[in-house]
Scaffold this motif. Structure first.
Motif, PDB file in Angstrom:
ATOM      1  N   GLN A  12     -23.782  64.978  -5.273  1.00 46.20           N
ATOM      2  CA  GLN A  12     -23.419  65.148  -4.125  1.00 46.20           C
ATOM      3  C   GLN A  12     -22.270  64.052  -4.349  1.00 46.20           C
ATOM      4  N   ARG A  13     -23.262  62.868  -4.302  1.00 47.72           N
ATOM      5  CA  ARG A  13     -22.657  61.387  -4.196  1.00 47.72           C
ATOM      6  C   ARG A  13     -21.809  61.521  -4.786  1.00 47.72           C
ATOM      7  N   ALA A  14     -21.688  61.568  -5.736  1.00 43.61           N
ATOM      8  CA  ALA A  14     -20.479  61.151  -7.030  1.00 43.61           C
ATOM      9  C   ALA A  14     -19.302  61.868  -6.148  1.00 43.61           C
ATOM     10  N   ARG A  15     -19.546  63.597  -6.066  1.00 42.46           N
ATOM     11  CA  ARG A  15     -18.592  64.386  -5.478  1.00 42.46           C
ATOM     12  C   ARG A  15     -17.734  63.333  -4.831  1.00 42.46           C
ATOM     13  N   ALA A  16     -18.290  63.211  -3.284  1.00 42.53           N
ATOM     14  CA  ALA A  16     -18.601  63.062  -2.182  1.00 42.53           C
ATOM     15  C   ALA A  16     -17.266  61.668  -2.784  1.00 42.53           C
ATOM     16  N   THR A  17     -17.718  60.409  -2.992  1.00 42.96           N
ATOM     17  CA  THR A  17     -16.889  59.705  -3.710  1.00 42.96           C
ATOM     18  C   THR A  17     -15.749  59.774  -4.664  1.00 42.96           C
ATOM     19  N   VAL A  18     -15.749  61.281  -5.496  1.00 38.38           N
ATOM     20  CA  VAL A  18     -14.295  61.425  -5.920  1.00 38.38           C
ATOM     21  C   VAL A  18     -13.599  61.410  -4.752  1.00 38.38           C
ATOM     22  N   LEU A  19     -14.052  62.489  -3.835  1.00 38.90           N
ATOM     23  CA  LEU A  19     -12.983  63.165  -2.906  1.00 38.90           C
ATOM     24  C   LEU A  19     -12.218  62.086  -2.095  1.00 38.90           C
ATOM     25  N   GLY A  20     -13.824  61.268  -1.323  1.00 37.36           N
ATOM     26  CA  GLY A  20     -13.024  60.072  -0.505  1.00 37.36           C
ATOM     27  C   GLY A  20     -11.811  59.090  -1.469  1.00 37.36           C
ATOM     28  N   LEU A  21     -11.845  58.694  -2.384  1.00 38.34           N
ATOM     29  CA  LEU A  21     -11.037  58.382  -3.071  1.00 38.34           C
ATOM     30  C   LEU A  21     -10.079  58.562  -3.019  1.00 38.34           C
ATOM     31  N   ILE A  22      -9.683  60.324  -3.462  1.00 32.92           N
ATOM     32  CA  ILE A  22      -8.796  60.656  -3.446  1.00 32.92           C
ATOM     33  C   ILE A  22      -8.335  61.060  -2.619  1.00 32.92           C
ATOM     34  N   LEU A  23      -8.600  61.438  -1.033  1.00 27.63           N
ATOM     35  CA  LEU A  23      -8.218  61.543   0.182  1.00 27.63           C
ATOM     36  C   LEU A  23      -7.527  60.248   0.489  1.00 27.63           C
ATOM     37  N   GLY A  24      -7.721  59.066   0.073  1.00 28.72           N
ATOM     38  CA  GLY A  24      -7.610  57.572   0.421  1.00 28.72           C
ATOM     39  C   GLY A  24      -6.541  57.196  -0.611  1.00 28.72           C
ATOM     40  N   ALA A  25      -6.259  57.688  -1.372  1.00 22.88           N
ATOM     41  CA  ALA A  25      -5.180  57.217  -2.650  1.00 22.88           C
ATOM     42  C   ALA A  25      -3.655  58.406  -1.456  1.00 22.88           C
ATOM     43  N   PHE A  26      -3.972  59.444  -1.266  1.00 26.20           N
ATOM     44  CA  PHE A  26      -3.230  60.568  -0.743  1.00 26.20           C
ATOM     45  C   PHE A  26      -2.804  59.400   0.484  1.00 26.20           C
ATOM     46  N   VAL A  27      -3.471  59.365   1.850  1.00 21.12           N
ATOM     47  CA  VAL A  27      -3.047  58.344   2.493  1.00 21.12           C
ATOM     48  C   VAL A  27      -2.708  57.568   2.568  1.00 21.12           C
TER      49      VAL A  27
END
Length: 44
Positions: A12-27
């Motif tokens: 879950q932590r790994a998935r949350a980290t990846v999702l956070g990075l993708i969201l940050g890149a999108f922003v």
């Protein structure tokens, strides 16, 4: 049982980290496009 829970939390932590990075890149991408459009508008 505890080992199984730790494995789930790790995933879950790994998935949350990846999702956070993708969201940050999108922003950052949206921000960069907005700045580019503003600069293009100023040239006219």
């Amino acid at each position: 049982m505890a080992q199984h829970d730790d494995e789930i939390r790790k995933r879950q932590r790994a998935r949350a980290t990846v999702l956070g990075l993708i969201l940050g890149a999108f922003v950052i991408l949206v921000f960069a496009i907005t700045i580019a459009k503003i600069k293009a508008g100023m040239a006219h």
